[in-house]
Design a protein around this motif. Sequence first.
Motif, short mmCIF file in Angstrom:
data_model
loop_
_atom_site.label_atom_id
_atom_site.label_comp_id
_atom_site.label_asym_id
_atom_site.label_seq_id
_atom_site.Cartn_x
_atom_site.Cartn_y
_atom_site.Cartn_z
N LEU A 69 -23.12 -4.17 28.17
CA LEU A 69 -23.16 -5.46 28.91
C LEU A 69 -24.20 -5.56 29.95
O LEU A 69 -24.51 -4.60 30.73
N GLU A 83 -24.97 -7.93 32.29
CA GLU A 83 -24.66 -9.35 33.21
C GLU A 83 -25.73 -10.16 33.86
O GLU A 83 -25.59 -11.19 34.25
N ASN A 134 -22.23 -9.94 24.83
CA ASN A 134 -22.48 -8.94 26.26
C ASN A 134 -23.89 -9.48 27.05
O ASN A 134 -23.83 -8.78 27.90
N ASN A 138 -24.82 -14.27 30.98
CA ASN A 138 -25.37 -15.16 31.96
C ASN A 138 -26.95 -15.49 31.19
O ASN A 138 -27.88 -15.85 32.05
#
Length: 858
Positions: free
Chosen positions: A67, A69, A92, A95
Amino acid sequence: MGHLAFLLGLLFEATSICGIPFCSDDGQLAFYNSCNLTEVPRVPNTIIKLFLSYNYIRMINATSFPLLEMLQLLQLGTQHTPLIIEREAFRNLPNLRILDIGYSKIQFLHIDAFQGLPNLFELRLFFCNLSDSILKDGYFRNLSSLSVLDLSKNAIQNIHLHPSFEDLKSLESIDLSQNQISHVCERDLKLLQGKRFSLFNLSSNILFSRISVNWEECMNPFKNMFLEILDVSDNGWTVDIIQNFSRATNGTKILSLFLKNHIMGAGFGFHNIKEPDQDTFAALGMSSMIKMDISHGFIFSLNSHLFETLKKLKLINLSYNKVNQIAKEAFYGLDSLQVLNLSYNLLGELYNSDFYGLPNVAYIDLQKNHIGAIQAQTFNPLKNLKTLDLRDNAIKTVGFLPSITTVFLSGNKLVSFERRGITAEFLDLAENRLETLTDFYTLLQIPGLKFLILNKNRFSICYQHYSSSKNYTLEKLYLSENMLELVWQTGSCWNMFKGLYQLKVLFLNNNYLSFLPPDVFSDLTALQILSLHANKLTSLSPGVLPANLRVLILSHNLLLSPDPSIFASLSHLDISHNQYICDCEVKNFILWLNQTNVTMLGSPEDVYCTYPGSFSGVSLYSISTEGCDEEEALKFINFTLFIFFTTTLTLFLTATVIFTKFRGLCFSLWHKMVQRLTFKYHRQGVEEDQHKYDAYLCFSNKDFEWVQNALLHHLDSRYNSENRFNLCFEERDFLPGEDHINNIRDAIWSSRKTICIVTKHFLKDGWCIEAFNFAQSRYFSDLKDVLIMVVAGSLSQYQLMKYPPIRVFVQRQPYLKWPEDLQDVGWFLNKLSQSILTKKEEKKKSNNIALQTVATVS
């Protein structure tokens, strides 16, 4: 556009990873390009940019990435193995803004591979071996933020859009260039209607050129779209295709249309392809087009009213065609046009009517044509014209120039310049044939001139001095690669920069300058930058540089031991690649180099010694000045020795001058003294010889009078009893009626020596050459030095070497040359007398040539 984006991406990488070791990260940027990876490495969750190109990653799936982000850019392009991308492979990375998979051969791409990327702004899929399915199977569902889609360099043949394209509200750039798309119709792009595109790229396909299109069925592919740039270049479009396309797209707003690499026009010498006419682009008049690029084609003639309907067009690019003819009113209707590019065509002449209909044109580019003649009023009606580019043509006069802001005329054939009321701010006349500084002074009279380029001309002549103008505005002057040394060394035109009070930049590179005239820069009170690169300056006089100078370029000169005080006012200095002498004379300069606040341009290694040999190539920054103070103690001794040797040298030179001036008189006195002491001895030596004659004098009958006055009166005893030699010559001593060859042979063998007086007449006289041959044969028979050659008159070595017997003699031994100065005649006659008396046995010998190398340091 795909490969351009790829290259820009690499450039972005290079500027973003400075200081980060390969195959590592710094917490925000992870650089793993070319790390032989087979899977995604574990990286911190704070990473913003992740580079994974040039690896061996085979598969990307939902668990490949942890992940992340904060990740905004992921580069997966150019994998060395086929790439498999599974379902939700990037989920995952919620953004992620930019995803680059370009230049990777995708073996399998799941239809849900890009799901879970709501913030994806740019997707690069160029050169990925993708087919039509990439557009029709819904790969881009739910990508609500997608703005830029690059699908160039794939294998797409038909455009069938999946219904999800209607939901891509942010999409504004599609690149489908370099595929295999054969046609695009209204039904194919219906889902994109109502959108505004900054770029729609369909270049380098086979669009409409390989198939027959029923335009009534196909209709307008871009109906209800707003296109800032539509690129349909390099599709093999002819006049008919472009005309049909224009009619089909009538009404679509297209601000910029690119039609590069077309096949419109007959070219040069062909007539089987149609030229565009007033109907070709007529239907584009409703498109509000402001830019059109129809470069790189075969247009030979710009026909009348060709662009009549394009009322809003501001820029048109016609470069790299074959334009040779401009019909009357070819540009009629282009009332808004500001930029016209006709560079790299075949124009040879320009006429007054060529640019009619361009009231607002500000820039005309005509470089790289073959223009040699331009009518006087060609550009005068163009009241808004600011820039005219005529570089690299064949222009010889400038009578056509209007009052204009910027003119490029470099690379032409100008041999002179006549101002004729011209005004300009920027003038480029580099690479022409201007020779006299008369043209330079004429150019300085142009009102408002601020920037003047005269590089690579032939300035080498100055006929007179000129007074300076009172309204100089010139700020930048480029005079590199001329021959100002030839002007200044005659003492002429030292005032060529007089009155240039506003000049800030002056370039004088490559002018062979060995000195700078006194006060040549005295009026350049505003000068900031001066370049004297690649000249032959050995020193600079104090005060020669302007007081306000800040940047001085002196690289690649011959500076030996510069005075550091000359550079005191500078902020930047380049003195690299000179000829520095590293002795104690350069001590102050070395100390200054290591202490100065002046910024030195170039590397310290480029400021090196060239003499003495032990310091050759050593940087001045690493030279120690210790030990130079000991030389101060020797100054008094050196001064004393200087006085002594100067006095001795003066006396020697005085004696040498007196001897040189009166050497004839000195020799005459010396000769008389020696003659009295040795006369009896020499007469006895002559009498004891068994030969009938001391010498046989061989010369041309045409030279008799000169030989008699120059030699016989001073050597032959029968002319003067005080002379010592009994000489033989044809007019007096040859037996009448005897065969001439026998007379010559008897004279040579009856004489101790043979003297040949070689003149132009001698070389043309066959008997003389025969006599020379006989005399030389006696040499080879007796091995005695019996032949004396005297050259008289203006005969070159080349003329002598044309005759084989003389060439053999000259290669074997030296000859005598009759003196040009009369006071040397006595010395010469004495030298000749000694040669007659000398008995010398010839032996085989070798000549040793001593080589000397003399090094002079000043």
